[in-house]
Design a protein around this motif. Structure first.
Motif, mmCIF file in Angstrom:
data_model
loop_
_atom_site.group_PDB
_atom_site.id
_atom_site.type_symbol
_atom_site.label_atom_id
_atom_site.label_comp_id
_atom_site.label_asym_id
_atom_site.label_seq_id
_atom_site.Cartn_x
_atom_site.Cartn_y
_atom_site.Cartn_z
ATOM 1 N N ARG A 284 34.547 2.072 -41.116
ATOM 2 C CA ARG A 284 34.488 2.878 -39.895
ATOM 3 C C ARG A 284 34.814 4.342 -40.193
ATOM 4 N N LYS A 285 35.750 4.553 -41.082
ATOM 5 C CA LYS A 285 36.189 5.909 -41.421
ATOM 6 C C LYS A 285 35.040 6.748 -41.972
ATOM 7 N N TYR A 286 34.178 6.112 -42.773
ATOM 8 C CA TYR A 286 33.104 6.856 -43.429
ATOM 9 C C TYR A 286 31.729 6.628 -42.799
ATOM 10 N N GLY A 287 31.684 5.844 -41.726
ATOM 11 C CA GLY A 287 30.415 5.651 -41.033
ATOM 12 C C GLY A 287 29.426 4.791 -41.784
ATOM 13 N N VAL A 288 29.925 3.809 -42.538
ATOM 14 C CA VAL A 288 29.061 2.884 -43.262
ATOM 15 C C VAL A 288 29.437 1.464 -42.851
ATOM 16 N N SER A 289 28.683 0.478 -43.341
ATOM 17 C CA SER A 289 28.976 -0.906 -42.979
ATOM 18 C C SER A 289 29.906 -1.554 -44.003
ATOM 19 N N VAL A 290 30.572 -2.617 -43.585
ATOM 20 C CA VAL A 290 31.432 -3.372 -44.486
ATOM 21 C C VAL A 290 30.605 -3.945 -45.639
ATOM 22 N N ALA A 291 29.404 -4.428 -45.307
ATOM 23 C CA ALA A 291 28.528 -5.005 -46.331
ATOM 24 C C ALA A 291 28.198 -3.984 -47.418
#
Length: 527
Positions: free
Chosen positions: A495-502
């Motif tokens: 969430r911090k970097y605007g990407v997905s966990v995957a």
């Protein structure tokens, strides 16, 4: 055949259909009813399982194809489980095991719908010889699976542990679980729950509300036939093609039914369900070639975000003989150190450790990474891997537990500089000489003339100057190194970097248990 092409074309050119499917992705609830159990799922486990649910829906065309197979075969699976007194909930296990592909073969030579090895198949009453292989019969193999699961549950007295025993055997399940779940009717799924059960829950949640949805008028007919007789003769009798009968009756070797009485399967009306996109057509030029999952040499392109698969005592993952990584003995590094110190700590000679992990002298052991303590395999469990930005051949080989030399030879690639995001690498079958490596779009924007400088923290990243020939290349993502601090989770970091966990898991070779440690350095490609 014409109806198959029509359905495929209709879907490909109807984006609203795809969008409506994506909008229907089920969410993992906090409580799930499974067999006679109540399963409570922690928030962290919910997020982990959700990634696998989302993966099932990622390619709408492929999902619809799989759904078509589910609706053809599932009534028979349900019947056989019911006849043996096994909860029908376990029907989703066959999707997990083979995707309902009758002649699926694993790296350990398990075969068919329910992935039986020959010895186990014979123990549950299946016929496996030069004329008949009932592992490829949906009714016979489902009956065998029901017998196997029922036997194990009678000793384990818990359907969750019985289900996991399907992957590790009865002895393995007894050793792994002990008696902690015996007779229990309420269980909690958390980060340490065995990956195989969490994978099952993902398939159950993904498909339980899709059965009988978007089904053509096709149904799988079952008829008794008397052998010996050829498929050609039976095709004329039932008004279908010989290829059609061979496709749905792979239990009969060489297209012949031997002497005796057998159950024959065919789709009522003579129509085959759509094959998984992308399909291979010999009529199209090489530049537009596509691939079919029914073809042994063509992969189903689905990114595997659950690798490496970690099982065992994950609370002591940094100690030897506590965990397995992709079913191989392994260990997790608790801190960044040198191979000599690390190998000494785990009781291996440095040269042997380096050889087992395809590493060279001078490279660093990184916090949170998994390393093998036994020889890696020559093939992976899954067919293919889609290269992501920032990945190297070594990272991919470690992710799946495949030897680096095998990965290179299967794909005729020798250097990291030859890798491109979106490239589909073979992990099991070698690529033929002269065969082009296919590409598929990747969610992360690819880079052109990307140059990454190797540091002591990521020795395997090499300079890549060869231009990427992908269309629609967007702006370059920013490469960031994030150091994990106390209390952080993969979800919070993504969430911090605007990407997905995957994506974070894929970039950093994080296993199915989602384990990260304080001080671990994560590579992030921020959009």
């Amino acid at each position: 055949m014409k109806s198959r092409l029509f359905l495929l074309i209709l879907f490909l050119f109807n984006p609203f259909w795809a969008q409506s499917l994506l909008a229907q992705i089920p969410q993992v609830p906090a409580v799930v009813e499974f067999a006679d159990l109540t399963v409570k799922i922690t928030p962290q486990a919910q997020r982990e399982i959700q990634l696998d649910v989302d993966a099932q829906y990622r390619n709408p065309t492929y999902f619809k194809v799989k759904q078509e197979r589910v609706n053809l075969y599932m009534p028979i699976v349900e019947r056989e489980l019911r006849n043996q007194g096994v909860p029908e909930d376990l029907k989703y296990l066959v999707i997990q095991e083979s995707g309902l592909i009758p002649d699926a073969v694993s790296t350990s030579n398990a075969v068919g719908f329910w992935q039986f090895k020959q010895g186990t198949a014979e123990e549950v009453g299946l016929r496996v010889d030069a004329q008949i292989d009932e592992r490829k019969s949906i009714a016979a193999s489902s009956r065998g699976a029901a017998v196997y699961l029922k036997k194990h549950n009678s000793q384990l007295n818990n359907w969750m542990t019985a289900l996991v025993s399907y992957q590790m055997g009865l002895g393995g399940a007894k050793a792994y679980f002990g008696s902690q779940y015996t007779g229990k009717k309420i269980i909690e799924v958390d980060r340490n729950t065995h990956w195989y059960f969490k994978k099952y829950l993902a398939h159950k949640i993904a498909y339980e509300n899709q059965i009988s949805v978007f089904v053509s008028n096709q149904r799988l007919a079952e008829v008794q036939v008397q052998g010996p007789v050829t498929m050609a003769a039976l095709a004329k009798r039932f008004g279908v093609s010989e290829d059609h009968l061979k496709e749905f009756n792979k239990w009969a070797a060489n297209g012949k039914v031997p002497a005796g009485s057998y159950t024959l399967y065919y789709v009522k009306g003579g129509e085959l369900p759509m094959e998984p996109a992308v399909t291979k057509s010999e009529e199209k030029p090489k530049s537009t070639q596509t691939y079919s999952a029914s073809n042994k040499n063509s992969p189903a392109y689905k990114q595997a975000n659950s690798f490496p698969k970690i099982s065992g005592n994950t609370t002591k993952a940094n100690q030897p003989n506590q965990i397995t990584v992709n079913e191989l003995d392994g260990v997790q590094a608790a801190k960044t150190t040198s191979p000599s110190k690390f190998s000494e700590e785990i009781g291996l000679k440095e040269k042997k450790f380096l050889k087992l992990n395809d590493m060279e002298e001078g490279e660093r052991i990184e916090t949170g990474k998994y390393y093998y303590t036994e020889k890696k395999k020559t093939s992976a469990e899954v067919e293919t891997h889609v290269v992501q930005p920032g990945e190297t051949l070594w990272m991919i080989s470690q992710k799946y537990g495949i030897r680096l030399s095998s990965l290179k030879s299967k794909n005729r690639i020798r250097r990291d500089a030859e890798l491109k995001p979106g490239m589909v690498l073979n992990l099991r079958e070698p690529r033929k000489r002269g065969e082009q490596i296919p590409f598929i779009p990747v969610t992360q924007p690819v880079q052109q003339n990307r140059t990454v400088t190797a540091t002591t923290e990521t020795k395997r990243v090499e300079t890549i100057s060869k231009p990427v020939e992908e269309p629609s290349v967007r702006s370059q993502p920013e490469r960031i190194t994030h150091t994990v601090s106390s209390g952080e989770t993969l979800f919070a970091i993504s969430r911090k970097y605007g990407v997905s966990v995957a994506e974070v898991k894929s970039w950093n070779n994080i296993g199915s248990q989602n384990i990260i440690t304080i001080g671990q350095k994560l590579v992030i490609f921020k959009p």
